[in-house]
Scaffold this motif. Structure first.
Motif, PDB file in Angstrom:
ATOM      1  N   VAL A 158     -12.050   1.414  -1.431  1.00 39.47           N
ATOM      2  CA  VAL A 158     -10.716   0.753  -1.951  1.00 39.47           C
ATOM      3  C   VAL A 158      -9.733   0.426  -0.862  1.00 39.47           C
ATOM      4  CG1 VAL A 158      -8.379   1.135  -3.258  1.00 39.47           C
ATOM      5  CG2 VAL A 158     -10.595   2.140  -4.037  1.00 39.47           C
ATOM      6  N   VAL A 159      -9.228  -0.645  -0.501  1.00 40.97           N
ATOM      7  CA  VAL A 159      -8.451  -1.220   0.554  1.00 40.97           C
ATOM      8  C   VAL A 159      -7.149  -1.738  -0.050  1.00 40.97           C
ATOM      9  CG1 VAL A 159      -8.095  -2.784   2.558  1.00 40.97           C
ATOM     10  CG2 VAL A 159     -10.543  -1.813   1.854  1.00 40.97           C
ATOM     11  N   ASP A 160      -6.104  -1.133   0.495  1.00 47.54           N
ATOM     12  CA  ASP A 160      -4.611  -1.469  -0.305  1.00 47.54           C
ATOM     13  C   ASP A 160      -4.365  -2.778   0.259  1.00 47.54           C
ATOM     14  OD1 ASP A 160      -2.241  -1.459  -1.854  1.00 47.54           O
ATOM     15  OD2 ASP A 160      -1.449   0.246  -0.709  1.00 47.54           O
ATOM     16  N   GLY A 161      -3.460  -3.811  -0.377  1.00 47.80           N
ATOM     17  CA  GLY A 161      -3.182  -4.882   0.190  1.00 47.80           C
ATOM     18  C   GLY A 161      -2.090  -5.047   1.159  1.00 47.80           C
ATOM     19  N   VAL A 162      -2.115  -4.455   2.182  1.00 47.09           N
ATOM     20  CA  VAL A 162      -0.913  -3.923   3.069  1.00 47.09           C
ATOM     21  C   VAL A 162      -0.465  -5.569   3.766  1.00 47.09           C
ATOM     22  CG1 VAL A 162       0.004  -2.870   5.055  1.00 47.09           C
ATOM     23  CG2 VAL A 162      -1.685  -1.957   3.588  1.00 47.09           C
ATOM     24  N   SER A 185       1.062   5.553  10.528  1.00 44.26           N
ATOM     25  CA  SER A 185      -0.101   6.736  10.235  1.00 44.26           C
ATOM     26  C   SER A 185      -0.675   6.528   8.754  1.00 44.26           C
ATOM     27  CB  SER A 185       1.170   8.184  10.216  1.00 44.26           C
ATOM     28  OG  SER A 185       2.000   8.164   9.255  1.00 44.26           O
ATOM     29  N   GLY A 186      -1.599   7.741   8.585  1.00 49.02           N
ATOM     30  CA  GLY A 186      -2.375   7.352   7.576  1.00 49.02           C
ATOM     31  C   GLY A 186      -3.264   6.305   7.639  1.00 49.02           C
ATOM     32  N   SER A 187      -3.861   6.048   6.336  1.00 46.76           N
ATOM     33  CA  SER A 187      -4.784   5.033   6.184  1.00 46.76           C
ATOM     34  C   SER A 187      -4.906   4.208   4.727  1.00 46.76           C
ATOM     35  CB  SER A 187      -6.256   5.425   6.431  1.00 46.76           C
ATOM     36  OG  SER A 187      -7.270   4.315   6.096  1.00 46.76           O
ATOM     37  N   PRO A 188      -4.698   2.857   4.855  1.00 43.85           N
ATOM     38  CA  PRO A 188      -4.571   2.243   3.373  1.00 43.85           C
ATOM     39  C   PRO A 188      -6.135   2.015   2.714  1.00 43.85           C
ATOM     40  CG  PRO A 188      -4.541   0.597   5.180  1.00 43.85           C
ATOM     41  CD  PRO A 188      -4.628   1.974   5.623  1.00 43.85           C
ATOM     42  N   ARG A 189      -7.167   2.841   3.036  1.00 36.42           N
ATOM     43  CA  ARG A 189      -8.489   2.609   2.800  1.00 36.42           C
ATOM     44  C   ARG A 189      -9.070   4.103   2.303  1.00 36.42           C
ATOM     45  NH1 ARG A 189     -11.427  -1.830   5.288  1.00 36.42           N
ATOM     46  NH2 ARG A 189      -9.671  -2.977   6.739  1.00 36.42           N
ATOM     47  N   LEU A 214      -4.148   7.053  -1.969  1.00 39.37           N
ATOM     48  CA  LEU A 214      -4.082   6.577  -0.681  1.00 39.37           C
ATOM     49  C   LEU A 214      -2.384   6.746  -0.209  1.00 39.37           C
ATOM     50  CD1 LEU A 214      -6.300   4.747  -2.054  1.00 39.37           C
ATOM     51  CD2 LEU A 214      -5.901   3.116  -0.225  1.00 39.37           C
ATOM     52  N   GLU A 215      -2.443   7.444   1.039  1.00 36.91           N
ATOM     53  CA  GLU A 215      -1.106   7.600   1.300  1.00 36.91           C
ATOM     54  C   GLU A 215      -0.985   7.298   2.829  1.00 36.91           C
ATOM     55  OE1 GLU A 215       2.302  11.059   2.018  1.00 36.91           O
ATOM     56  OE2 GLU A 215       0.746  11.251   0.510  1.00 36.91           O
ATOM     57  N   TYR A 216      -0.129   6.441   3.412  1.00 39.67           N
ATOM     58  CA  TYR A 216       0.113   5.906   4.471  1.00 39.67           C
ATOM     59  C   TYR A 216       1.690   5.625   4.835  1.00 39.67           C
ATOM     60  CZ  TYR A 216      -0.599   1.420   2.333  1.00 39.67           C
ATOM     61  OH  TYR A 216      -0.436   0.452   1.398  1.00 39.67           O
ATOM     62  N   ASP A 268      -2.978  -7.843  -4.022  1.00 37.33           N
ATOM     63  CA  ASP A 268      -3.465  -6.985  -4.761  1.00 37.33           C
ATOM     64  C   ASP A 268      -4.665  -6.050  -3.989  1.00 37.33           C
ATOM     65  OD1 ASP A 268      -2.594  -7.909  -6.921  1.00 37.33           O
ATOM     66  OD2 ASP A 268      -4.114  -9.368  -7.301  1.00 37.33           O
ATOM     67  N   VAL A 269      -5.067  -4.724  -4.745  1.00 38.95           N
ATOM     68  CA  VAL A 269      -5.893  -3.934  -4.168  1.00 38.95           C
ATOM     69  C   VAL A 269      -7.244  -4.427  -4.263  1.00 38.95           C
ATOM     70  CG1 VAL A 269      -6.864  -1.500  -4.056  1.00 38.95           C
ATOM     71  CG2 VAL A 269      -4.490  -2.128  -4.615  1.00 38.95           C
ATOM     72  N   THR A 270      -8.201  -4.460  -3.041  1.00 45.31           N
ATOM     73  CA  THR A 270      -9.497  -4.749  -3.056  1.00 45.31           C
ATOM     74  C   THR A 270     -10.328  -3.760  -3.520  1.00 45.31           C
ATOM     75  OG1 THR A 270      -9.152  -6.420  -1.160  1.00 45.31           O
ATOM     76  CG2 THR A 270     -11.374  -5.831  -1.783  1.00 45.31           C
ATOM     77  N   VAL A 271     -11.289  -3.673  -4.465  1.00 49.12           N
ATOM     78  CA  VAL A 271     -11.942  -2.712  -4.985  1.00 49.12           C
ATOM     79  C   VAL A 271     -13.530  -3.025  -4.805  1.00 49.12           C
ATOM     80  CG1 VAL A 271     -12.427  -1.195  -6.857  1.00 49.12           C
ATOM     81  CG2 VAL A 271     -10.376  -2.058  -6.545  1.00 49.12           C
ATOM     82  N   ARG A 272     -14.462  -1.996  -4.522  1.00 47.50           N
ATOM     83  CA  ARG A 272     -15.740  -2.407  -4.172  1.00 47.50           C
ATOM     84  C   ARG A 272     -16.502  -0.968  -4.747  1.00 47.50           C
ATOM     85  NH1 ARG A 272     -18.801  -6.094  -1.058  1.00 47.50           N
ATOM     86  NH2 ARG A 272     -20.956  -5.386  -0.531  1.00 47.50           N
TER      87      ARG A 272
END
Length: 451
Positions: free
Chosen positions: A116-120, A128-132, A145-147, A160-164
């Protein structure tokens, strides 16, 4: 939710190579076990080729909360309850935006490989943290996911959030974009409730108290009665006791004009780090917020941007045209397009520090926005104070967050320059990036003295 893309990942080559190697080794060694083992990679290839993909289902929710970067404390319940369920969350520069995006497996099958990759927003740096994330989720299991982000001026919408996902063999991948419920944008446009005034004033009635008698509300002095004094100003209590006429004077209050001077020289494009906004952007932002607060309070306010070879001026006023021109000038400064801004009041100069004081109204207060990374702002403050201007300095610090010796020395030089500015009688605010802009202009600037 966007269309899904299913692809089969390459991997046949290694299976065929492994089959041939094991088969050859088994024949050479006369080992039936190795010959049988040579068929295992072929079973893997067959499973990948003839297997069917089961679409995965996920549910995504995003929650954005804000805490004051100056305090460094946890987010209080009031802030969370205010932001809960809202589509757009407001933040001020210097605060910290915390994003928590929860992804839940909404299907009945286990997702073996979920990425998952959030749409930052591209304009908001992750501090800080990571959107992945990469997880394995059982049915109805979720991951978060917390950042944290650093807010920048403007409104920033999340994508939108990218999901794979991948199947058990790792050869079939499915990719799509999933919409997130909850919060979806951050707005950074701090509002300054009030900006206190200093001691500059003109001869018109207003809100700045002076050291002279006149019309006003605050008691100033009692003097002997003179023919023509208003009847309402007579001290009737004194007359009742002594039969002597006396006149009460109140402290006169004068109007003031304010000029926000923004340092737009090339030295102001420096930032503390590459991930943080440069000094010129922070100065323009602070000047715009001060301008809006002062004009809303009825104080004629103008803007001057000074470059190495030109001065661009918007005369003090409160009308919509003045506010519009001032905002356009500050926007040009912020977008590094100061030279592209066109104004009818634009002066070419070889020495802006010497020419700027002569371009200001004589009774104006000056708010100077500069990072003080060189000596020219100090020279400007000294010239302004020598001419009797009330000066306030708001200086964004761009020499912090660095451990190298050169930057530490520059920080010491900057502190010396600010001390020199204070020695002239100017009021100096050393603006650290952790300070909220609204708090800075509301609370850090105290009321000035008398005229």
């Amino acid at each position: 939710m966007s269309d899904r893309t299913v692809e089969r990942l390459a991997g046949d080559e290694w299976a065929i190579a492994a089959t041939l190697a094991l088969a050859g080794l088994g024949i050479a060694a006369g080992s039936q076990l190795l010959v049988a083992a040579a068929t295992l990679p072929l079973w893997y290839v067959a499973a990948a080729a003839f297997g069917t993909n089961q679409p995965s289902m996920v549910r995504v929710n995003r929650r954005i909360s804000v805490r004051d970067g100056a305090s460094g404390g946890p987010i209080d319940d009031a802030d969370e309850s205010t932001n809960s369920g809202s589509a757009t969350v407001s933040a001020d520069p210097g605060e910290t935006v915390t994003v928590r995006t929860t992804v839940q497996n909404a299907g009945s099958d286990t997702i073996v490989d979920l990425r998952v990759v959030d749409g930052v927003p591209d304009t908001l740096p992750v501090v800080s943290g990571s959107p992945r994330a990469c997880e394995t989720l059982e049915p109805l299991e979720e991951t978060t996911l917390e950042y944290e982000l650093e807010p920048r001026r403007g409104e920033h919408a999340f994508d939108d959030v990218t999901v794979r996902t991948r199947d058990l063999t790792g050869t079939v991948a499915e990719t799509w974009r999933a919409g997130a419920g909850g919060d979806d944008a951050v707005r950074c446009s701090p509002v300054v409730e009030s900006v206190s005034l200093g001691d500059g004033a003109n001869d018109y009635a207003g809100e700045v108290p002076t050291d002279e008698g006149g019309s006003g509300l605050e008691f100033y002095a009692v003097r002997e009665y003179e023919p023509g004094d208003p009847v309402r100003s007579i001290d009737w209590r004194r007359y009742a006791g002594s039969r002597e006429l006396a006149t009460i004077e109140y402290r006169a209050e004068r109007a003031t004009r304010i000029v926000c001077v923004v340092d737009a020289r090339p030295s102001q494009f420096r930032a503390a780090t590459t991930a943080r906004p440069p000094a010129i952007e922070r100065s323009a932002e602070a000047a715009e917020q001060a301008l809006e607060a002062l004009v809303a309070a009825g104080h004629p306010t103008g803007v001057v941007g000074f470059h190495e070879q030109r001065l661009t001026t918007v005369a003090p006023g409160t009308d919509p045209a003045t506010r519009r021109e001032a905002s356009q000038l500050l926007e040009g400064v912020r977008e590094a397009d100061f030279l592209g801004y066109r104004s009818s009041d634009r002066t070419r100069t070889d020495d802006p520090v010497a020419d700027l004081p002569r371009a200001l109204p004589g009774e104006a207060q000056v708010y100077l926005f500069s990072s003080f990374v060189d000596d020219e702002p100090v020279d400007l403050v000294e010239r302004l104070r020598a001419r009797g201007y009330a000066v306030r300095v708001i200086s964004p610090d761009v020499t912090t967050a660095a451990d190298d010796i050169a930057t530490r020395l520059e920080s010491l030089d900057r502190e010396t320059r600010l001390a020199r500015a204070r020695a002239t009688g100017a009021r100096v605010i050393d603006w650290d990036r952790e300070q909220s802009l609204g708090v800075l202009l509301r609370n850090a600037i105290r009321k000035g003295g008398r005229r």
